[in-house]
Design an enzyme around this catalytic site. Structure first.
Site: not given
Ligand SMILES: [Fe+2]
Ligand SMILES: [Fe+2]
Ligand SMILES: Cc1cc2nc3c(=O)[nH]c(=O)nc-3n(C[C@H](O)[C@H](O)[C@H](O)COP(=O)(O)O)c2cc1C
Length: 404
Positions: A24, A81, A83, A85, A148, A167, A195, A228
């Site tokens: 990030h 999700h 995002e 990643d 998130h 996440d 985290y 993760h």
């Molecule tokens: Fe995320």
């Molecule tokens: Fe992530």
């Protein structure tokens, strides 16, 4: 890293990013790297891929999937999700499996197009309660908005008692091992806490509610496989309990956490002398205190400690009527994260008119930290009286902590 069977017919097919050291942007130091976990679920009728990996690791995912059979036979790609990643590899996967249907939350549909363009994918939006039958394995979807991102959701396979929450419950922890019982527990919980502190803290209330919702739903799981880090199979209750604690301001059971975090910067050590005096006095009063020079420690590590501390003390000299800019990142981040139930106070040295202490004080307030005193501003190099005043500030903090 080789594919690993998580449950019969469910394989980890993700990638380990050993050397990433920032996540990030520059807001999160990943000293231990991370992993991008993707899971391949083989039903008796259909095959699903749950999440993908960060784009540079696309070939790793593809080779894992090839090991498990004909890639073009993937029927579903579940996107928990949007995002990148977790979706970076999605366009390539969709090229290789053109017939695959994408399942995601309603709130992921437009963002997916805004990330990758309208590539003509067959997208099915799902909501909590919807299921996907793979034959002998059913994926249940549980929306988890703001855990998130708005689009976030969890997938759950009751036949395997397996929760795939993306996440949530993750840790930036690269490892040759895939499971919680194969890594050091203190390191694991520390990364999980970091985290939580840096990603999930603003959503405390939602975390608490979502966990309650899952408990109330009566869903039974014995394994939590996040997107993760390692998979919780030995004791998924450990991370659930920790999330319940962190979301309500309780520290990790068994961890000796700092009760007070003191953070400062200094040009000529005057503010450092004050920081040392405050820390010494708090320590003499029996507190567990961590002292950080912001220039030497990444602020996401400090935020991890603040998660479990009761008080935050910040110090800066005045430069050009203001605090040193080095403290801005931490205070700006705290403003976004809004830690709850914490108290704080500011201190610092200045030459003539000052300015840093009131600025720090108002920034603490803006972060939702209850300021217990206008703070201590001293002039130039601390005298004996100034050092005593610093100790007195620590005693005021002690009193405020006792009054909590
Ligand atoms: Fe995320
Ligand atoms: Fe992530
Ligand atoms: C570049 C620079 C700018 C400064 N600007 C101010 C200022 O605007 N107002 C003020 O009261 N002191 C100012 N000072 C004086 C410092 O605040 C003072 O030297 C203080 O004791 C330094 O504390 P430290 O030893 O913790 O760095 C400035 C000092 C420097 C080096």
């Amino acid at each position: 890293m080789a594919i690993v069977e998580v449950k019969p017919g469910v394989h980890w097919v993700g990638a380990v990013d050993w050397n990433v050291r920032q996540f990030h942007g520059a807001t999160y130091s990943t000293h231990r790297g991370t992993t991008y976990n993707a899971y391949f679920v083989q039903g008796s009728k259909y095959r699903a891929l749950v999440d993908t990996v960060h784009a540079p690791f696309t070939e790793v995912l593809v080779s894992h999937l090839k090991n498990l059979g004909d890639l073009s036979k993937i029927d579903y790609v579940v996107i928990n999700h949007v995002e990148m990643d977790h979706t970076g590899a999605l366009p390539h996967i969709m090229e290789l499996c053109p017939k695959a249907k994408v399942y995601c939350s309603q709130r992921a549909v437009e963002p997916l197009k805004q990330h990758f363009g309208d590539l003509g994918w067959d997208i099915t939006p799902v909501k909590t309660g919807d299921t996907l039958d793979l034959g002998g394995k059913t994926i249940h979807f549980i929306e988890a908005p703001m855990l998130h991102w708005p689009d976030s959701m969890f997938s759950f396979i009751p036949e395997d008692k397996l929760l795939l929450p993306n996440d949530a419950f993750g840790q930036h922890l690269a490892s040759s091992q895939r499971f919680d019982d194969e890594v050091d527990n203190a390191i694991l919980m520390d990364e999980a806490a970091k985290y939580y502190a840096n990603i999930l803290l603003p959503f405390n209330a939602l975390v608490a509610r979502k966990i309650k919702e899952i408990v109330d739903m009566g869903i039974e799981f014995d394994t939590i496989a996040p997107s993760h880090g390692v998979i919780w199979r030995k004791d998924p209750g450990q991370i659930i309990k920790a999330y319940q604690n962190w979301s309500t301001g309780v520290e990790t059971p068994g961890r000796v956490s700092p009760e007070v975090v003191v953070v400062f910067d200094t040009m000529w050590n005057s503010t450092e002398i004050m920081a040392e005096a405050i820390t010494d006095e708090l320590s003499a009063l029996g507190y567990n205190v961590n002292l950080y020079n912001i220039g030497r420690t990444d602020y996401s590590d400090i935020i991890r400690e603040i998660l479990e501390a009761k008080a935050v003390v910040v110090g800066s000299p005045t430069m050009n009527n203001a605090m040193l800019p080095s403290l801005s990142s931490l205070l700006d981040a705290l403003k976004g994260l809004r830690p709850q139930g914490k108290i704080g106070v500011a201190f610092g040295s200045h030459g003539w008119k000052g300015g840093a202490v009131p600025q720090l004080t108002s920034l603490l307030s803006e972060a939702g930290i209850k300021v217990i005193d206008p703070g201590l501003a001293i002039q130039w190099v601390p005298s004996e009286t100034d050092i005593e005043a610093s100790r007195d500030l620590a005693r005021k903090l002690d009193q405020a902590l006792k009054d909590l």
